[in-house]
Write a protein that holds these residues in place. Structure first.
Motif, short mmCIF file in Angstrom:
data_model
loop_
_atom_site.label_atom_id
_atom_site.label_comp_id
_atom_site.label_asym_id
_atom_site.label_seq_id
_atom_site.Cartn_x
_atom_site.Cartn_y
_atom_site.Cartn_z
N SER A 88 0.81 -1.22 0.00
CA SER A 88 0.00 0.00 0.00
C SER A 88 0.85 1.27 0.00
CB SER A 88 -0.93 0.01 1.22
OG SER A 88 -0.20 0.24 2.41
N PRO A 113 2.72 4.14 -1.43
CA PRO A 113 2.70 4.76 -2.77
C PRO A 113 4.09 4.81 -3.41
CG PRO A 113 1.51 6.10 -1.17
CD PRO A 113 2.25 5.07 -0.39
N ASN A 114 4.12 4.82 -4.73
CA ASN A 114 5.38 4.97 -5.45
C ASN A 114 5.88 6.41 -5.42
OD1 ASN A 114 5.53 2.26 -6.24
ND2 ASN A 114 4.19 2.62 -8.00
N GLU A 115 4.99 7.35 -5.15
CA GLU A 115 5.39 8.75 -5.07
C GLU A 115 6.05 9.00 -3.71
OE1 GLU A 115 2.31 7.75 -5.73
OE2 GLU A 115 2.35 8.01 -7.92
N ASP A 137 7.02 11.70 -2.33
CA ASP A 137 6.54 12.90 -1.63
C ASP A 137 5.10 12.78 -1.15
OD1 ASP A 137 9.01 14.08 -2.08
OD2 ASP A 137 8.37 14.91 -4.01
N ALA A 138 4.46 11.66 -1.43
CA ALA A 138 3.07 11.50 -0.97
C ALA A 138 3.03 11.51 0.56
CB ALA A 138 2.49 10.20 -1.51
N PRO A 139 2.05 12.18 1.16
CA PRO A 139 2.03 12.32 2.62
C PRO A 139 1.92 10.99 3.37
CG PRO A 139 -0.04 13.06 1.64
CD PRO A 139 0.91 12.87 0.51
N GLU A 140 1.32 9.97 2.75
CA GLU A 140 1.14 8.70 3.45
C GLU A 140 2.29 7.71 3.20
OE1 GLU A 140 -1.34 8.46 -0.37
OE2 GLU A 140 -0.75 9.93 1.14
N THR A 141 3.27 8.07 2.37
CA THR A 141 4.34 7.14 2.02
C THR A 141 5.17 6.72 3.23
OG1 THR A 141 4.50 8.00 -0.22
CG2 THR A 141 6.41 6.82 0.62
N ARG A 178 3.23 4.84 6.20
CA ARG A 178 2.90 3.45 5.89
C ARG A 178 4.14 2.57 5.91
NH1 ARG A 178 -1.65 3.82 0.99
NH2 ARG A 178 -3.22 4.98 2.23
#
Length: 231
Positions: free
Chosen positions: A151, A153-155, A157-161, A164
């Motif tokens: 789950s 993210p590959n990004e 800079d995504a806030p949930e990276t 998680r």
């Protein structure tokens, strides 16, 4: 009444030996999982690397390597879980064959009813059963870790990276903790077999088991490698 009469074959020393085994089993787990700050255990050191693994996973493309490592960890839990089931089946078969137990007692020139041997084997089976449950739980936790890893993210800079990834790391550590508890259960189950030689035998095998576990967690070559500074 007959059962109570047979139990007189157990002495006070037997009770002391069994108590020592159980205290050692529980106590060494507490020491390994909650070591002094200045003397971390090998398991404690590896836990930090598990957290770093999940952070490094964020920038790894593709993440096939991470999936392969996690799969190998799950296979380890499955292997030991299967081995425990086989051992439990063998122990139950031995307990059900009282004639063979009497034969073993006669070969060792020990005058004791078969129920005494059954109780001694039962102690080892309880420890192996506990180890089996730990391996099953560890396998499941590694599965949860895999789901959370997927789950992330590959990004970058995504806030949930990062949150998680850190969650996956904590799940990985929890799975490893359960796995290590299962391994310690096997160690002490083997030590419990020393009771077949009498209470002194159980005390000796318990002390040997404790020594082996403490050495591997606090004085092993692998721990020295993990403690080396990275420049």
């Amino acid at each position: 009444m007959e059962l109570l009469e047979q139990l007189h074959f157990f002495s006070v020393l037997d009770g002391v030996a069994v108590g020592l085994l159980l205290v050692a089993w529980i106590g060494i787990g507490l020491i390994i999982e909650n070591p002094p700050a200045k003397l971390p255990s090998t398991s404690h050191l590896v836990a930090d690397y598990r957290r770093m693994w999940m952070v490094q996973m964020i920038t790894r493309e593709p993440r096939i390597f991470d999936a392969a490592v996690l799969d190998s960890l799950r296979q380890g839990t499955a292997f030991f879980g299967s081995a425990c089931l086989i051992a439990i089946g063998g122990g139950l078969a031995a307990m059900s064959n009282t004639e063979r137990l009497r034969g073993v007692a006669e070969d060792l020139t020990l005058d004791a009813p078969s129920i005494i041997w059954e109780v001694k084997i039962l102690l080892a089976l309880i420890l192996i059963t506990n180890a089996f449950l730990k391996f099953i739980w560890s396998n499941r936790l590694f599965g949860y870790c895999g789901v959370v890893m997927a789950s992330v993210p590959n990004e970058i800079d995504a806030p949930e990276t990062l949150p998680r990834a850190l969650k996956a790391g904590e799940l990985n550590i929890a799975a490893a903790r359960a796995f290590n508890r299962g391994l310690r259960g096997i160690y002490f189950a083997l030590g419990a077999l020393g009771w077949l030689l009498g209470p002194i035998g159980l005390i000796v095998t318990t002390c040997v088991t404790v020594f082996i576990l403490l050495r591997r967690e606090f004085a092993s070559a692998s721990r020295l490698v993990l403690m080396e500074r990275e420049e």
